[in-house]
Write a protein that holds these residues in place. Structure first.
Motif, PDB file in Angstrom:
ATOM      1  N   VAL A 100       0.847  -1.202   0.000  1.00 25.27           N
ATOM      2  CA  VAL A 100       0.000   0.000   0.000  1.00 25.27           C
ATOM      3  C   VAL A 100       0.883   1.253   0.000  1.00 25.27           C
ATOM      4  O   VAL A 100       1.778   1.395   0.828  1.00 25.27           O
ATOM      5  CB  VAL A 100      -0.958   0.019   1.213  1.00 25.27           C
ATOM      6  N   VAL A 101       0.614   2.119  -0.967  1.00 25.64           N
ATOM      7  CA  VAL A 101       1.311   3.407  -1.050  1.00 25.64           C
ATOM      8  C   VAL A 101       0.301   4.491  -0.686  1.00 25.64           C
ATOM      9  O   VAL A 101      -0.815   4.504  -1.225  1.00 25.64           O
ATOM     10  CB  VAL A 101       1.856   3.640  -2.479  1.00 25.64           C
ATOM     11  N   ASP A 173       3.563   0.970   2.974  1.00 20.57           N
ATOM     12  CA  ASP A 173       4.804   0.472   2.373  1.00 20.57           C
ATOM     13  C   ASP A 173       5.531   1.520   1.547  1.00 20.57           C
ATOM     14  O   ASP A 173       6.666   1.308   1.127  1.00 20.57           O
ATOM     15  CB  ASP A 173       4.491  -0.724   1.464  1.00 20.57           C
ATOM     16  N   GLY A 174       4.856   2.624   1.267  1.00 23.03           N
ATOM     17  CA  GLY A 174       5.489   3.669   0.472  1.00 23.03           C
ATOM     18  C   GLY A 174       4.670   4.942   0.546  1.00 23.03           C
ATOM     19  O   GLY A 174       3.507   4.930   0.961  1.00 23.03           O
ATOM     20  N   VAL A 175       5.309   6.043   0.167  1.00 29.17           N
ATOM     21  CA  VAL A 175       4.650   7.354   0.201  1.00 29.17           C
ATOM     22  C   VAL A 175       4.774   7.981  -1.183  1.00 29.17           C
ATOM     23  O   VAL A 175       5.848   7.969  -1.783  1.00 29.17           O
ATOM     24  CB  VAL A 175       5.320   8.264   1.261  1.00 29.17           C
ATOM     25  N   LEU A 176       3.662   8.502  -1.680  1.00 33.91           N
ATOM     26  CA  LEU A 176       3.673   9.195  -2.974  1.00 33.91           C
ATOM     27  C   LEU A 176       3.366  10.671  -2.773  1.00 33.91           C
ATOM     28  O   LEU A 176       2.342  11.014  -2.178  1.00 33.91           O
ATOM     29  CB  LEU A 176       2.622   8.579  -3.914  1.00 33.91           C
ATOM     30  N   LEU A 177       4.274  11.512  -3.267  1.00 32.96           N
ATOM     31  CA  LEU A 177       3.952  12.935  -3.367  1.00 32.96           C
ATOM     32  C   LEU A 177       3.238  13.091  -4.696  1.00 32.96           C
ATOM     33  O   LEU A 177       3.863  13.209  -5.744  1.00 32.96           O
ATOM     34  CB  LEU A 177       5.224  13.784  -3.330  1.00 32.96           C
ATOM     35  N   PRO A 245      12.364   3.684   8.541  1.00 38.73           N
ATOM     36  CA  PRO A 245      13.509   3.714   7.620  1.00 38.73           C
ATOM     37  C   PRO A 245      13.240   2.880   6.374  1.00 38.73           C
ATOM     38  O   PRO A 245      12.502   1.902   6.420  1.00 38.73           O
ATOM     39  CB  PRO A 245      14.645   3.106   8.445  1.00 38.73           C
ATOM     40  N   GLU A 246      13.854   3.298   5.300  1.00 41.72           N
ATOM     41  CA  GLU A 246      13.758   2.570   4.032  1.00 41.72           C
ATOM     42  C   GLU A 246      12.347   2.533   3.456  1.00 41.72           C
ATOM     43  O   GLU A 246      12.008   1.635   2.700  1.00 41.72           O
ATOM     44  CB  GLU A 246      14.297   1.142   4.161  1.00 41.72           C
ATOM     45  N   THR A 247      11.526   3.515   3.819  1.00 46.88           N
ATOM     46  CA  THR A 247      10.220   3.599   3.165  1.00 46.88           C
ATOM     47  C   THR A 247      10.407   4.345   1.851  1.00 46.88           C
ATOM     48  O   THR A 247      10.905   5.464   1.845  1.00 46.88           O
ATOM     49  CB  THR A 247       9.222   4.372   4.043  1.00 46.88           C
ATOM     50  N   PRO A 248      10.027   3.725   0.735  1.00 47.28           N
ATOM     51  CA  PRO A 248      10.223   4.409  -0.539  1.00 47.28           C
ATOM     52  C   PRO A 248       9.378   5.675  -0.658  1.00 47.28           C
ATOM     53  O   PRO A 248       8.218   5.693  -0.232  1.00 47.28           O
ATOM     54  CB  PRO A 248       9.778   3.385  -1.583  1.00 47.28           C
ATOM     55  N   LEU A 249       9.989   6.704  -1.238  1.00 47.38           N
ATOM     56  CA  LEU A 249       9.261   7.930  -1.554  1.00 47.38           C
ATOM     57  C   LEU A 249       9.164   8.029  -3.075  1.00 47.38           C
ATOM     58  O   LEU A 249      10.169   7.961  -3.780  1.00 47.38           O
ATOM     59  CB  LEU A 249       9.992   9.161  -1.002  1.00 47.38           C
ATOM     60  N   LEU A 250       7.935   8.151  -3.574  1.00 47.73           N
ATOM     61  CA  LEU A 250       7.706   8.320  -5.012  1.00 47.73           C
ATOM     62  C   LEU A 250       7.279   9.762  -5.266  1.00 47.73           C
ATOM     63  O   LEU A 250       6.611  10.368  -4.441  1.00 47.73           O
ATOM     64  CB  LEU A 250       6.612   7.368  -5.510  1.00 47.73           C
ATOM     65  N   TYR A 251       7.643  10.257  -6.437  1.00 46.38           N
ATOM     66  CA  TYR A 251       7.259  11.623  -6.802  1.00 46.38           C
ATOM     67  C   TYR A 251       6.478  11.581  -8.113  1.00 46.38           C
ATOM     68  O   TYR A 251       6.932  10.958  -9.075  1.00 46.38           O
ATOM     69  CB  TYR A 251       8.510  12.501  -6.941  1.00 46.38           C
ATOM     70  N   ALA A 270      16.197  13.396  -8.062  1.00 49.18           N
ATOM     71  CA  ALA A 270      16.421  11.983  -8.434  1.00 49.18           C
ATOM     72  C   ALA A 270      17.198  11.215  -7.369  1.00 49.18           C
ATOM     73  O   ALA A 270      16.994  10.016  -7.182  1.00 49.18           O
ATOM     74  CB  ALA A 270      17.132  11.900  -9.773  1.00 49.18           C
ATOM     75  N   ASP A 271      18.070  11.918  -6.648  1.00 45.68           N
ATOM     76  CA  ASP A 271      18.864  11.224  -5.620  1.00 45.68           C
ATOM     77  C   ASP A 271      18.088  11.070  -4.303  1.00 45.68           C
ATOM     78  O   ASP A 271      18.492  10.306  -3.435  1.00 45.68           O
ATOM     79  CB  ASP A 271      20.171  11.991  -5.358  1.00 45.68           C
ATOM     80  N   ILE A 272      16.983  11.805  -4.163  1.00 43.01           N
ATOM     81  CA  ILE A 272      16.211  11.743  -2.915  1.00 43.01           C
ATOM     82  C   ILE A 272      15.123  10.685  -3.010  1.00 43.01           C
ATOM     83  O   ILE A 272      14.874   9.939  -2.078  1.00 43.01           O
ATOM     84  CB  ILE A 272      15.539  13.116  -2.625  1.00 43.01           C
ATOM     85  N   ILE A 273      14.457  10.644  -4.156  1.00 41.94           N
ATOM     86  CA  ILE A 273      13.292   9.762  -4.281  1.00 41.94           C
ATOM     87  C   ILE A 273      13.724   8.342  -4.666  1.00 41.94           C
ATOM     88  O   ILE A 273      14.869   8.114  -5.069  1.00 41.94           O
ATOM     89  CB  ILE A 273      12.290  10.317  -5.309  1.00 41.94           C
ATOM     90  N   ASP A 274      12.781   7.416  -4.554  1.00 41.65           N
ATOM     91  CA  ASP A 274      13.095   6.008  -4.827  1.00 41.65           C
ATOM     92  C   ASP A 274      12.397   5.497  -6.085  1.00 41.65           C
ATOM     93  O   ASP A 274      12.641   4.373  -6.519  1.00 41.65           O
ATOM     94  CB  ASP A 274      12.691   5.157  -3.627  1.00 41.65           C
ATOM     95  N   GLY A 275      11.521   6.291  -6.641  1.00 44.04           N
ATOM     96  CA  GLY A 275      10.818   5.899  -7.853  1.00 44.04           C
ATOM     97  C   GLY A 275       9.969   7.049  -8.347  1.00 44.04           C
ATOM     98  O   GLY A 275       9.769   8.034  -7.638  1.00 44.04           O
ATOM     99  N   VAL A 276       9.504   6.918  -9.581  1.00 45.57           N
ATOM    100  CA  VAL A 276       8.724   7.983 -10.208  1.00 45.57           C
ATOM    101  C   VAL A 276       7.333   7.485 -10.517  1.00 45.57           C
ATOM    102  O   VAL A 276       7.167   6.343 -10.937  1.00 45.57           O
ATOM    103  CB  VAL A 276       9.338   8.392 -11.569  1.00 45.57           C
ATOM    104  N   PHE A 277       6.360   8.348 -10.337  1.00 47.34           N
ATOM    105  CA  PHE A 277       5.044   8.092 -10.884  1.00 47.34           C
ATOM    106  C   PHE A 277       4.830   9.112 -12.001  1.00 47.34           C
ATOM    107  O   PHE A 277       4.741  10.311 -11.741  1.00 47.34           O
ATOM    108  CB  PHE A 277       3.957   8.230  -9.805  1.00 47.34           C
ATOM    109  N   ALA A 278       4.798   8.637 -13.244  1.00 46.93           N
ATOM    110  CA  ALA A 278       4.595   9.519 -14.394  1.00 46.93           C
ATOM    111  C   ALA A 278       3.109   9.513 -14.737  1.00 46.93           C
ATOM    112  O   ALA A 278       2.631   8.626 -15.444  1.00 46.93           O
ATOM    113  CB  ALA A 278       5.432   9.053 -15.571  1.00 46.93           C
ATOM    114  N   GLU A 279       2.388  10.487 -14.205  1.00 49.99           N
ATOM    115  CA  GLU A 279       0.952  10.593 -14.493  1.00 49.99           C
ATOM    116  C   GLU A 279       0.780  10.952 -15.968  1.00 49.99           C
ATOM    117  O   GLU A 279       1.470  11.824 -16.475  1.00 49.99           O
ATOM    118  CB  GLU A 279       0.328  11.670 -13.599  1.00 49.99           C
ATOM    119  N   ALA A 280      -0.140  10.269 -16.645  1.00 51.67           N
ATOM    120  CA  ALA A 280      -0.130  10.344 -18.112  1.00 51.67           C
ATOM    121  C   ALA A 280      -1.502  10.567 -18.732  1.00 51.67           C
ATOM    122  O   ALA A 280      -1.786  10.060 -19.809  1.00 51.67           O
ATOM    123  CB  ALA A 280       0.487   9.067 -18.662  1.00 51.67           C
ATOM    124  N   THR A 281      -2.337  11.365 -18.089  1.00 53.92           N
ATOM    125  CA  THR A 281      -3.681  11.624 -18.605  1.00 53.92           C
ATOM    126  C   THR A 281      -3.661  12.113 -20.049  1.00 53.92           C
ATOM    127  O   THR A 281      -4.556  11.808 -20.836  1.00 53.92           O
ATOM    128  CB  THR A 281      -4.358  12.700 -17.728  1.00 53.92           C
TER     129      THR A 281
END
Ligand SMILES: [Zn+2]
Length: 756
Positions: A100-101, A173-177, A245-251, A270-281
């Motif tokens: 769950v993010v 399990d993760g956080v999305l901005l 600790p080690e909770t992924p942050l997505l942007y 790029a060095d702070i976050i752990d993955g990208v969410f590319a919103e693509a509407t």
């Protein structure tokens, strides 16, 4: 290799889970009154995810009205109608192997705004910056989604504690901005008192109120705003990992929104976050190729290793409660998966209770990816052509009109997709790293207007050691400090001297005069004598021709050999047909080089003195494609041959010994992209409403195609159809493995391995 086994069923902790075969489902409860909120529970969400074979659930922990979906918040009120408690969802999902993010910390926050109106972002016109869409002539009043300023006390008093609290209470399990926006463009940029004070304190200057790229303070403010965003995201990341600790942050980079500035923010974090969410509407407005472009763009920006999730909405256009035909959703998901993205489906609560039919299609695709996705884990895209997307060029070269730069690069991306040329998108940083460049056979500098001194030197060495570069229009006319070179970067490598830009409106390419007949028949056979450059203005207020399409540069060929010249147009605009708006006829040869080829060291450099990609992006005319494809194939040996039509997307990945080939069939019912013929003086009503975009309803299956891959493994090659499970042995000849495809419906994945 074992497929579809326990890996995807087991919950992993920390950052490890991000590298698995993931399929995300984002469910948004997003209206002020919670119309459907009491009907969504943690049980219903987990069982929905299970039924669709999704293994990541994404939900709001706090929404844009400033309410939370978990118990015991000391910061925000609980959503009054929710039946969903994220802490229950997390423990329930964990038992089923679903991650769950949570979405927190969107800058849109009505709760903070009502408490502290002065903490909102305020634009250059004194209006509160909003995330919601108002009609252009309506005033912003009592907004639902006002943007809160990260320079206000909100960062320390709300955003940081909010991130801590949400992760502590929910144990997600993760956080999305999902929407953390603080932009540099003046209509959206913040001029609140906190910003003005901080800018003054840090720079000694007043925050400039006018768009003026020649004002040093303006430039400084532009870059400073990115710094503010980075600092704020960094604080949020610290807050999250302090608690867990080690909770992924997505942007959420939203690569095609926000004037594309999210891609620059992404590069900065790029060095702070752990993955990208590319919103693509935007894909519904752009068609096939858009998802590929943004997936590769964001993968390039984060360095190729961190996961890039890309969304396909379960709905169509902005019609949130309505399901599109199932194929429309499926084809988007296949395009994302084939381009190397992790698929992510976004659904809003109204659709769940009104028309959830498209979710069945999601389930079909996700069930298949559950079985075959493991093949993609650890594979890298085949490096052949590197298409440069320069964020610094995007920001500064045409400053107020970055869309033309994007159009030039998208045009090349489409040309390579349509001619089955494997390509990746690479950011500025690659251009200063010879080892990274050397992984590619060819680098395309599509109107890369800003090029650093170091990049220029590195690219020169790349060509000297045998690489091929292709440039268009003005490459590196600016250095990274925005001083002019008064020359092209790499002019020696291109074998030319640059004598400035020329704004023609319309001009022609001349493929005949002064071109020797052997070259002509080998390169340009079947193309017309003259190809027009330029097209009508889509604004048509004062200028009749689009200013960027009909622009060229004047080159003097030094050591370079011209492959084509320019011809002047007979007039500034066409007299025939729609007099005043049509394309003029070709006039006399100008003897000015338009396409030149140079040999430099052990490599080659090809130059187009105009914006070739922009023409293809806009018009899609195969003549423009041929102007690129033919010289490219003559310069760089292709690793892939096929008789498939341009509507078949081919993506190739490499493992240790094996290769993966994705085939996506974009041959479908003609999806009409309807363009207006734009107003002019004495406009009268249109014949029919401009604007019709039709969804994908039918795929045309293809038969009798083949894919031939350059193969330096064993003579016997095992080809497995990953979905069907069928296997064939073929014999490689002269370094090529030719694979017949009996039928291609929507999508196919081939796994190619040496067979002893
Ligand atoms: Zn501010």
């Amino acid at each position: 290799m074992q497929i579809g086994v326990s890996l995807s069923r087991r919950c992993k902790t920390g950052l490890e889970w991000l590298n698995q075969n993931l399929r995300a489902l984002q469910v948004n409860i997003e209206d002020p009154y919670g119309y459907f909120a009491d009907r969504i529970t943690s049980e219903s969400l987990v069982s929905l995810a299970e039924s669709l074979k999704a293994n990541v659930l994404v939900v709001f922990a706090r929404d844009s009205w400033g309410r939370v979906f978990y118990r015991g918040s000391a910061i925000y009120p609980l959503h009054r109608r929710t039946s969903l408690y994220v802490e229950d969802l997390v423990s329930h999902a964990r038992r089923k192997g679903i991650q769950v993010v949570i979405m927190v910390d969107h800058t849109a926050n009505r709760f903070i705004y009502r408490k502290h109106p002065s903490w909102a972002q305020v634009n250059i016109d004194g209006e509160v910056v909003v995330l919601e869409h108002y009609p252009a002539e309506e005033r912003v009043r009592d907004p639902h989604w006002p943007q809160i300023c990260p320079n206000s006390p909100a960062l320390e008093k709300f955003f940081v504690p909010e991130a801590e609290e949400a992760i502590r209470i929910t144990d997600a399990d993760g956080v999305l901005l999902d929407s953390f926006r603080y932009l540099p463009d003046s209509k959206k940029a913040c001029f609140c008192s906190f910003c003005r004070e901080r800018f003054k304190r840090e720079t000694g200057l007043d925050l400039p109120r006018r768009l003026n790229e020649e004002d040093e303070a303006y430039r400084l403010a532009w870059e400073w705003r990115y710094k503010i965003t980075r600092e704020a995201i960094s604080k949020i990341k610290e807050a999250v990992t302090r608690v867990k600790p080690e909770t992924p942050l997505l942007y959420n980079s939203h690569p095609g929104g926000w004037a594309g500035r999210g891609n620059r923010v992404l590069e900065g974090v790029a060095d702070i976050i752990d993955g990208v969410f590319a919103e693509a509407t935007e894909t519904d407005f752009k068609g096939p190729g858009f998802l590929t472009f943004i997936t590769k763009l964001n993968r390039g920006i984060v360095g190729g290793e961190k996961p890039v999730f890309v969304s396909r909405n379960a709905f169509y256009m902005l019609r949130v409660p309505q399901s599109p035909p199932p194929l429309h959703v499926k084809m988007g998901l296949w395009e994302i998966f084939a381009s190397g993205g992790k698929p992510w489906v976004t659904v809003f609560s109204s659709q769940l209770f009104t028309d959830p039919r498209s979710l069945e299609a999601v389930g079909e695709v996700y069930e298949t990816i559950d079985r075959i996705g493991e093949y993609m884990v650890g594979k890298r895209p085949l490096r052949h052509v590197g298409l440069v997307f320069s964020n610094v060029t995007h920001d500064w070269y045409l400053h107020a009109h970055p869309e033309y730069y994007v159009g030039e690069t998208i045009g090349f991306s489409l040309m390579m997709m349509h001619s089955h040329m494997p390509f990746e998108i690479i950011p500025d940083s690659y251009l200063e790293d010879l080892a990274k460049l050397a992984e590619f056979k060819c680098i395309v500098l599509a109107n890369t207007g800003v090029l650093s001194e170091k990049a220029e030197k590195t690219l020169k060495r790349y060509v000297e050691s045998g690489g091929t570069i292709i440039g268009t229009h003005e490459v590196g006319v600016l250095r990274e400090d925005l001083t002019y070179r008064e020359a092209l970067a790499l002019d020696e490598v291109f074998g030319v001297s640059y004598e400035g830009p020329l704004k023609w409106g319309y001009i022609y390419l001349d493929l005949v005069h002064e071109i020797d007949s052997e070259l002509r028949s080998s390169l340009w056979n079947g193309l017309p004598e003259a190809i027009p450059l330029g097209d009508a203005s889509s604004v048509f207020r004062r200028e009749r021709a689009d200013p960027m399409l009909g622009e060229s540069v004047r080159l003097v060929a030094r050591s370079a050999k011209p492959l084509a010249f320019f011809r002047i147009a007979k007039s500034a605009y066409g007299y025939e047909y729609t007099l005043g708006r049509s394309t003029p006829a070709p006039g006399r040869p100008l003897g000015m080089p338009a396409i030149v080829l140079n040999e430099h060291g052990r490599g080659r450099a090809l130059y187009y003195a105009f914006r070739l990609g922009l023409h293809y992006d806009r018009l899609g005319h195969p003549d423009y494609l041929e102007l690129f494809r033919r010289p490219l194939e003559a310069l760089v040996a292709t690793p892939l041959k096929t008789n498939a039509p341009p509507t078949v997307q081919v993506e190739v990945y490499k493992g240790k010994d094996e290769m993966i080939v994705h085939l996506v069939n974009h041959t479908f019912n003609q999806r009409m992209l309807d363009a207006p013929s734009w107003p002019s003086r004495q406009t009268i009503p249109a014949f029919d409403p401009y604007y019709s975009i039709h969804p994908i309803t039918t795929i045309i299956p293809l038969r009798g195609i083949y894919i031939s891959i350059r193969w330096d493994g064993s003579e016997k090659v095992l080809v497995r159809d990953a979905i069907e499970g069928s296997e064939d042995i073929i014999v490689a000849k002269n370094g090529w493995a030719e694979i017949p495809i009996s039928e291609l419906r929507e999508y196919k994945m081939l796994v190619i391995e040496p067979r002893g």
